[in-house]
Design a protein around this motif. Structure first.
Motif, PDB file in Angstrom:
ATOM      1  N   SER A 132      65.273  35.979  63.398  1.00 41.50           N
ATOM      2  CA  SER A 132      65.277  36.472  62.022  1.00 41.50           C
ATOM      3  C   SER A 132      65.412  35.322  61.028  1.00 41.50           C
ATOM      4  O   SER A 132      64.745  35.305  59.980  1.00 41.50           O
ATOM      5  CB  SER A 132      66.420  37.476  61.836  1.00 41.50           C
ATOM      6  OG  SER A 132      66.519  37.906  60.501  1.00 41.50           O
ATOM      7  N   LYS A 192      62.167  33.467  60.825  1.00 42.74           N
ATOM      8  CA  LYS A 192      61.210  34.259  60.042  1.00 42.74           C
ATOM      9  C   LYS A 192      61.475  34.077  58.555  1.00 42.74           C
ATOM     10  O   LYS A 192      60.539  33.972  57.743  1.00 42.74           O
ATOM     11  CB  LYS A 192      61.317  35.738  60.434  1.00 42.74           C
ATOM     12  CG  LYS A 192      60.295  36.637  59.741  1.00 42.74           C
ATOM     13  CD  LYS A 192      60.430  38.074  60.225  1.00 42.74           C
ATOM     14  CE  LYS A 192      59.410  38.973  59.523  1.00 42.74           C
ATOM     15  NZ  LYS A 192      59.541  40.398  59.988  1.00 42.74           N
ATOM     16  N   GLY A 193      62.761  34.027  58.188  1.00 43.05           N
ATOM     17  CA  GLY A 193      63.117  33.803  56.790  1.00 43.05           C
ATOM     18  C   GLY A 193      62.692  32.431  56.302  1.00 43.05           C
ATOM     19  O   GLY A 193      62.243  32.278  55.161  1.00 43.05           O
ATOM     20  N   ASP A 201      60.142  30.797  57.369  1.00 44.58           N
ATOM     21  CA  ASP A 201      58.691  30.864  57.187  1.00 44.58           C
ATOM     22  C   ASP A 201      58.350  31.558  55.866  1.00 44.58           C
ATOM     23  O   ASP A 201      57.468  31.116  55.130  1.00 44.58           O
ATOM     24  CB  ASP A 201      58.048  31.599  58.356  1.00 44.58           C
ATOM     25  CG  ASP A 201      56.534  31.669  58.237  1.00 44.58           C
ATOM     26  OD1 ASP A 201      55.872  30.627  58.416  1.00 44.58           O
ATOM     27  OD2 ASP A 201      56.004  32.765  57.943  1.00 44.58           O
ATOM     28  N   ALA A 202      59.072  32.650  55.572  1.00 40.55           N
ATOM     29  CA  ALA A 202      58.822  33.360  54.306  1.00 40.55           C
ATOM     30  C   ALA A 202      59.173  32.476  53.111  1.00 40.55           C
ATOM     31  O   ALA A 202      58.472  32.479  52.093  1.00 40.55           O
ATOM     32  CB  ALA A 202      59.643  34.647  54.280  1.00 40.55           C
ATOM     33  N   GLN A 203      60.280  31.712  53.233  1.00 42.82           N
ATOM     34  CA  GLN A 203      60.666  30.804  52.154  1.00 42.82           C
ATOM     35  C   GLN A 203      59.662  29.669  52.005  1.00 42.82           C
ATOM     36  O   GLN A 203      59.422  29.175  50.904  1.00 42.82           O
ATOM     37  CB  GLN A 203      62.064  30.252  52.437  1.00 42.82           C
ATOM     38  CG  GLN A 203      62.721  29.524  51.284  1.00 42.82           C
ATOM     39  CD  GLN A 203      62.327  28.048  51.203  1.00 42.82           C
ATOM     40  OE1 GLN A 203      61.876  27.470  52.190  1.00 42.82           O
ATOM     41  NE2 GLN A 203      62.491  27.458  50.033  1.00 42.82           N
ATOM     42  N   GLY A 204      59.086  29.250  53.137  1.00 42.94           N
ATOM     43  CA  GLY A 204      58.025  28.246  53.103  1.00 42.94           C
ATOM     44  C   GLY A 204      58.372  26.911  53.712  1.00 42.94           C
ATOM     45  O   GLY A 204      57.486  26.127  54.039  1.00 42.94           O
ATOM     46  N   SER A 244      59.437  25.982  56.615  1.00 38.30           N
ATOM     47  CA  SER A 244      58.997  25.716  57.985  1.00 38.30           C
ATOM     48  C   SER A 244      57.490  25.554  58.102  1.00 38.30           C
ATOM     49  O   SER A 244      56.987  25.246  59.185  1.00 38.30           O
ATOM     50  CB  SER A 244      59.469  26.839  58.919  1.00 38.30           C
ATOM     51  OG  SER A 244      58.859  28.066  58.581  1.00 38.30           O
ATOM     52  N   ARG A 245      56.785  25.747  57.011  1.00 38.05           N
ATOM     53  CA  ARG A 245      55.325  25.593  57.045  1.00 38.05           C
ATOM     54  C   ARG A 245      54.901  24.133  56.882  1.00 38.05           C
ATOM     55  O   ARG A 245      53.744  23.796  57.118  1.00 38.05           O
ATOM     56  CB  ARG A 245      54.680  26.444  55.949  1.00 38.05           C
ATOM     57  CG  ARG A 245      55.062  27.919  56.047  1.00 38.05           C
ATOM     58  CD  ARG A 245      54.306  28.771  55.060  1.00 38.05           C
ATOM     59  NE  ARG A 245      54.867  30.125  54.998  1.00 38.05           N
ATOM     60  CZ  ARG A 245      54.254  31.154  54.430  1.00 38.05           C
ATOM     61  NH1 ARG A 245      53.061  30.986  53.882  1.00 38.05           N
ATOM     62  NH2 ARG A 245      54.841  32.342  54.403  1.00 38.05           N
TER      63      ARG A 245
END
Length: 232
Positions: free
Chosen positions: A141, A144-145, A147-150, A152-153
């Motif tokens: 989880s 995933k957060g 990634d959503a925040q950006g 980890s991209r």
């Protein structure tokens, strides 16, 4: 007496959470009598996270909420600063809490070398039989957060380039004075200092921990805050 509900000590710090350290620093500077109460499971807390300040009237969540409450009682964490310096202080706080923080989370939760240490530290209260599946689900989880925040991209090199810009900005202030806004700690130090300390304390040798540990200016700053605002 006020009670700070906080995550326990970890990695040689007052708390694994820089926001809990920030709240403790504010309480210490406020002159209020307070005590700590450690917990790992914050699901029943307002906002489902820590720190939380227990006052005689209510539970006050979030480090910013705690700051506002303490200031309403008479504390002044930016004494002597004009409006421009207060604005700079606010910008540094947001840089620390809205950007650097996610680098700390990434360095800890997404790092397979750090993860076993985190699992056994943060989930110690979970029975050993189910600790791995429970902690793995929460880790999933968190990732995933990220990634959503950006954060980890970005590749690690891209991430560290972005962090470097922040660290250079912080260092520019520290070359002018002992603390960010002068010779005494103010509100920006209470956010930036714990965030840098958290970066340095991650229990593995990462490129980010190396960057902080090898920077004498930043390390001296972290240690000076800890000496100046001595926590119980």
């Amino acid at each position: 007496m006020l009670t700070l509900l906080t995550y326990p000590p970890a990695f040689g710090l007052f708390s694994a959470s820089p926001f809990c350290v920030k709240a403790a620093y504010m309480l210490q500077l406020s002159g209020q009598a307070w005590q700590r109460s450690d917990m790992l499971d914050a699901r029943r807390m307002p906002h489902r996270k820590l720190p939380v300040l227990r006052t005689a009237e209510r539970l006050m969540p979030d480090s910013d909420g705690i700051r506002a409450w303490l200031e309403a009682q008479g504390a002044d964490f930016d004494a002597g600063l004009d409006d421009v310096r207060k604005g700079q202080s606010r910008a540094l706080i947001r840089m620390a809490e809205e950007h650097l923080y996610f680098q700390v989370v990434m360095d800890r939760w997404a790092n397979d070398e750090v993860w076993p240490i985190l699992r056994d530290t943060f989930f110690a209260e979970v029975p050993a039989l189910i600790r791995r599946p429970v902690s793995s689900a929460i880790r999933k989880s968190v990732l995933k957060g990220l990634d959503a925040q950006g954060v980890s991209r970005f590749s690690e090199s891209e991430r560290l380039e972005r962090v470097e810009c922040d660290l250079q900005s912080i260092s520019a202030f520290l070359r002018q004075s002992a603390f960010l806004m002068g010779d005494e700690p103010t509100s920006s130090d209470l956010s930036v200092g714990p965030m840098l300390a958290a970066m340095r304390a991650t229990p593995a040798e990462t490129r980010l921990t190396q960057r902080i540990r090898q920077d004498k200016l930043l390390c001296d700053y972290i240690d000076m805050i800890d000496r100046t605002i001595s926590l119980p």
